[in-house]
Design a protein around this motif. Structure first.
Motif, PDB file in Angstrom:
ATOM      1  N   GLN A  84       0.841  -1.196   0.000  1.00 60.73           N
ATOM      2  CA  GLN A  84       0.000   0.000   0.000  1.00 60.73           C
ATOM      3  C   GLN A  84       0.878   1.248   0.000  1.00 60.73           C
ATOM      4  O   GLN A  84       0.598   2.206  -0.724  1.00 60.73           O
ATOM      5  N   SER A 119      -9.765   5.432   4.332  1.00 66.27           N
ATOM      6  CA  SER A 119     -11.221   5.583   4.284  1.00 66.27           C
ATOM      7  C   SER A 119     -11.886   4.214   4.427  1.00 66.27           C
ATOM      8  O   SER A 119     -11.219   3.176   4.460  1.00 66.27           O
ATOM      9  N   ASP A 120     -13.200   4.214   4.477  1.00 65.76           N
ATOM     10  CA  ASP A 120     -13.935   2.960   4.637  1.00 65.76           C
ATOM     11  C   ASP A 120     -14.416   2.376   3.308  1.00 65.76           C
ATOM     12  O   ASP A 120     -15.324   1.569   3.272  1.00 65.76           O
ATOM     13  N   ARG A 121     -13.779   2.754   2.217  1.00 64.73           N
ATOM     14  CA  ARG A 121     -14.119   2.206   0.904  1.00 64.73           C
ATOM     15  C   ARG A 121     -13.576   0.781   0.783  1.00 64.73           C
ATOM     16  O   ARG A 121     -12.696   0.374   1.535  1.00 64.73           O
ATOM     17  N   SER A 122     -14.076   0.040  -0.206  1.00 60.81           N
ATOM     18  CA  SER A 122     -13.581  -1.318  -0.446  1.00 60.81           C
ATOM     19  C   SER A 122     -12.142  -1.246  -0.969  1.00 60.81           C
ATOM     20  O   SER A 122     -11.725  -0.229  -1.530  1.00 60.81           O
ATOM     21  N   GLU A 123     -11.412  -2.338  -0.820  1.00 59.97           N
ATOM     22  CA  GLU A 123     -10.012  -2.366  -1.268  1.00 59.97           C
ATOM     23  C   GLU A 123      -9.890  -2.089  -2.772  1.00 59.97           C
ATOM     24  O   GLU A 123      -9.059  -1.272  -3.167  1.00 59.97           O
ATOM     25  N   PRO A 124     -10.686  -2.733  -3.634  1.00 64.24           N
ATOM     26  CA  PRO A 124     -10.559  -2.419  -5.065  1.00 64.24           C
ATOM     27  C   PRO A 124     -10.841  -0.942  -5.361  1.00 64.24           C
ATOM     28  O   PRO A 124     -10.172  -0.334  -6.199  1.00 64.24           O
ATOM     29  N   MET A 125     -11.807  -0.353  -4.656  1.00 68.31           N
ATOM     30  CA  MET A 125     -12.130   1.051  -4.871  1.00 68.31           C
ATOM     31  C   MET A 125     -10.967   1.944  -4.431  1.00 68.31           C
ATOM     32  O   MET A 125     -10.664   2.950  -5.087  1.00 68.31           O
ATOM     33  N   LYS A 126     -10.299   1.588  -3.336  1.00 72.84           N
ATOM     34  CA  LYS A 126      -9.153   2.372  -2.867  1.00 72.84           C
ATOM     35  C   LYS A 126      -8.051   2.394  -3.932  1.00 72.84           C
ATOM     36  O   LYS A 126      -7.485   3.444  -4.227  1.00 72.84           O
ATOM     37  N   TYR A 127      -7.758   1.216  -4.494  1.00 74.16           N
ATOM     38  CA  TYR A 127      -6.708   1.143  -5.506  1.00 74.16           C
ATOM     39  C   TYR A 127      -7.122   1.894  -6.771  1.00 74.16           C
ATOM     40  O   TYR A 127      -6.305   2.571  -7.392  1.00 74.16           O
TER      41      TYR A 127
END
Length: 154
Positions: A84, A119-127
């Motif tokens: 990350q 943030s509390d977004r999903s891992e794919p969304m973070k990437y």
């Protein structure tokens, strides 16, 4: 985002940490009131009335610091993983291509990306979001550098 902080001797009190933002450092609140920072540390009173001195120990490219209470280090969240950090730091390589201007855009993108990873977004969304942020930093660098070169070339 407010992160609850549980300290021994502070049961029943609401101590929270607000992570750093782009304009200010992290802040502590106790029962809804901002705790004043004095000489690099925060002082709160335990339930017994004794003072507790809390220092914030920053992590590289992470908006959420660790807390230091005496000699004890308290991790509020687990540290980011190495991959990350590597993904967040990718736009910093603009400094090699674009000097100070590239470094500025790269550092801004890395700072924004670190907040996205917390943030509390999903891992794919973070990437996906941080990838778009990195591309945006590159595009902004190209526009600004191109404009500067065009103005100087006249």
């Amino acid at each position: 985002m407010q992160i609850p902080v549980a300290l021994p001797g502070m049961e029943g009190q609401k101590l929270t940490l607000q992570p750093s933002s782009f304009l200010s450092g992290p802040k502590l609140t106790l029962n809804g009131q901002l705790v004043a920072k004095e000489k690099g540390s925060f002082c709160v009173r335990s339930n017994a009335g004794s003072p507790l001195t809390i220092k914030l120990k920053p992590r590289l490219l992470d908006p959420i610091p660790d807390l230091k209470l005496g000699e004890q280090i308290i991790q509020l969240t687990p540290p980011l993983q190495w991959y990350q950090y590597a993904w967040i730091a990718l736009p910093v390589f603009l400094v090699f291509a674009g000097g100070a201007i590239g470094g500025l855009f790269g550092a801004m993108a890395a700072g924004i990306s670190s907040h996205v990873f917390r943030s509390d977004r999903s891992e794919p969304m973070k990437y996906a979001l941080t990838g778009l942020i990195s591309l945006g930093a590159f595009a902004a660098y190209m526009i600004v550098a191109g404009t500067i070169v065009a103005k100087i070339g006249r």
